[in-house]
Design a protein around this motif. Structure first.
Motif, PDB file in Angstrom:
ATOM      1  N   ARG A 134       0.936   4.535  -2.555  1.00  0.00           N
ATOM      2  CA  ARG A 134       0.701   5.900  -2.101  1.00  0.00           C
ATOM      3  C   ARG A 134       1.880   6.817  -2.434  1.00  0.00           C
ATOM      4  O   ARG A 134       1.693   7.942  -2.902  1.00  0.00           O
ATOM      5  CB  ARG A 134       0.445   5.916  -0.598  1.00  0.00           C
ATOM      6  CG  ARG A 134      -0.081   7.257  -0.100  1.00  0.00           C
ATOM      7  CD  ARG A 134      -0.359   7.204   1.366  1.00  0.00           C
ATOM      8  NE  ARG A 134      -1.023   8.413   1.838  1.00  0.00           N
ATOM      9  CZ  ARG A 134      -0.925   8.873   3.064  1.00  0.00           C
ATOM     10  NH1 ARG A 134      -0.199   8.210   3.970  1.00  0.00           N
ATOM     11  NH2 ARG A 134      -1.548   9.970   3.425  1.00  0.00           N
ATOM     12  N   LEU A 142      -7.610   1.186  -2.357  1.00  0.00           N
ATOM     13  CA  LEU A 142      -6.413   2.026  -2.372  1.00  0.00           C
ATOM     14  C   LEU A 142      -6.544   3.162  -3.383  1.00  0.00           C
ATOM     15  O   LEU A 142      -6.246   4.320  -3.072  1.00  0.00           O
ATOM     16  CB  LEU A 142      -5.173   1.181  -2.685  1.00  0.00           C
ATOM     17  CG  LEU A 142      -4.807   0.120  -1.643  1.00  0.00           C
ATOM     18  CD1 LEU A 142      -3.587  -0.680  -2.114  1.00  0.00           C
ATOM     19  CD2 LEU A 142      -4.549   0.731  -0.279  1.00  0.00           C
ATOM     20  N   VAL A 160      -5.632   0.513   5.716  1.00  0.00           N
ATOM     21  CA  VAL A 160      -4.772  -0.657   5.511  1.00  0.00           C
ATOM     22  C   VAL A 160      -5.077  -1.722   6.561  1.00  0.00           C
ATOM     23  O   VAL A 160      -5.134  -2.919   6.258  1.00  0.00           O
ATOM     24  CB  VAL A 160      -3.286  -0.252   5.540  1.00  0.00           C
ATOM     25  CG1 VAL A 160      -2.388  -1.487   5.452  1.00  0.00           C
ATOM     26  CG2 VAL A 160      -2.973   0.716   4.397  1.00  0.00           C
ATOM     27  N   LEU A 198      -8.664  -4.646  -3.184  1.00  0.00           N
ATOM     28  CA  LEU A 198      -7.450  -3.881  -2.887  1.00  0.00           C
ATOM     29  C   LEU A 198      -7.339  -2.664  -3.799  1.00  0.00           C
ATOM     30  O   LEU A 198      -7.104  -1.543  -3.336  1.00  0.00           O
ATOM     31  CB  LEU A 198      -6.209  -4.767  -3.075  1.00  0.00           C
ATOM     32  CG  LEU A 198      -5.866  -5.753  -1.977  1.00  0.00           C
ATOM     33  CD1 LEU A 198      -4.682  -6.620  -2.425  1.00  0.00           C
ATOM     34  CD2 LEU A 198      -5.537  -5.038  -0.687  1.00  0.00           C
ATOM     35  N   ALA A 218       0.826  -1.206   0.000  1.00  0.00           N
ATOM     36  CA  ALA A 218       0.000   0.000   0.000  1.00  0.00           C
ATOM     37  C   ALA A 218       0.861   1.257   0.000  1.00  0.00           C
ATOM     38  O   ALA A 218       0.577   2.224  -0.723  1.00  0.00           O
ATOM     39  CB  ALA A 218      -0.931  -0.015   1.216  1.00  0.00           C
ATOM     40  N   TRP A 233      -5.512   6.600   6.549  1.00  0.00           N
ATOM     41  CA  TRP A 233      -4.752   5.678   5.700  1.00  0.00           C
ATOM     42  C   TRP A 233      -4.374   4.434   6.481  1.00  0.00           C
ATOM     43  O   TRP A 233      -4.587   3.308   6.011  1.00  0.00           O
ATOM     44  CB  TRP A 233      -3.513   6.369   5.149  1.00  0.00           C
ATOM     45  CG  TRP A 233      -2.608   5.463   4.363  1.00  0.00           C
ATOM     46  CD1 TRP A 233      -1.423   4.921   4.769  1.00  0.00           C
ATOM     47  CD2 TRP A 233      -2.816   4.981   3.022  1.00  0.00           C
ATOM     48  NE1 TRP A 233      -0.876   4.141   3.782  1.00  0.00           N
ATOM     49  CE2 TRP A 233      -1.713   4.157   2.694  1.00  0.00           C
ATOM     50  CE3 TRP A 233      -3.831   5.176   2.088  1.00  0.00           C
ATOM     51  CZ2 TRP A 233      -1.609   3.530   1.460  1.00  0.00           C
ATOM     52  CZ3 TRP A 233      -3.719   4.540   0.853  1.00  0.00           C
ATOM     53  CH2 TRP A 233      -2.614   3.730   0.549  1.00  0.00           C
TER      54      TRP A 233
END
Length: 197
Positions: free
Chosen positions: A90, A149, A176, A145, A86, A172
């Protein structure tokens, strides 16, 4: 001043740089040609048309992202691997916004079938192997996912979280953690295929 020799790779790299600087929608053959100091027709021996140019940027972005994921998940499994996976997404979205945007579109077959695309798929599967998600359910887990995300990152990018507290960093980490919990408790039974007659 010497110009960079024109190759497919150099044209796509320039398009990617333009995407990050001015936005993905700014990527056109004429804009890239101006940056390279050549006439637009000079690019046609390296990229077929604008769609091919955009797909080239997408393939380049996939390769960049794959390299970040490799670094993020190396030696990790389960939640640690998910966190690294993740975080790679990002960081790439924040640091290379135009290239990231190139991945938020329906790409052509060249990008879909690229080595980089296959590597991203393999790396995602490696993360999922740390969870009790059956292999025939991986496609659904990948969609969960990706949509989670990408949705978060799209909202963060446009300032969707700027007017409330706490800051997006807290959300965030909770996102996750929620994905980790979901993958650990993945539904045992496959959902019904509603496309069947």
């Amino acid at each position: 001043m010497a110009h960079t020799p024109l190759t497919t790779a150099s044209v796509i790299a320039e398009a990617a740089a333009l995407a990050d600087e001015d936005g993905f929608e700014a990527v056109t053959l004429s804009a890239v040609a101006r940056r390279l100091g050549v006439r637009t027709p000079s690019l046609y021996s390296h990229v077929r048309d604008r769609d091919a140019l955009l797909d080239g940027v997408s393939a380049l972005a996939l390769a960049d992202l794959a390299a970040r994921i490799v670094e993020g998940i190396a030696g990790r499994a389960g939640r640690e691997a998910l966190e690294g996976f993740a975080a790679a997404h990002r960081a790439y979205a924040l640091e290379s916004p135009g290239r990231w945007t190139s991945l938020q579109r329906r790409v052509g077959e060249t990008a879909v079938r690229s080595d980089a695309a296959r590597e991203v798929v393999a790396l995602t599967a490696a993360v999922l192997r740390g969870y009790p998600v059956p292999a025939d359910e991986h496609v659904h887990a990948v969609r969960v996912l990706g949509s989670t995300l990408n949705g978060f990152l799209a909202l963060e990018r446009v300032g969707g979280f700027d007017h409330s507290h706490p800051g997006p960093e807290v959300s965030w980490h909770k996102t996750v953690a929620a994905l980790d919990a979901l993958l650990r408790a993945w539904p045992a039974e496959s959902g019904k295929d509603t496309t069947a007659p």
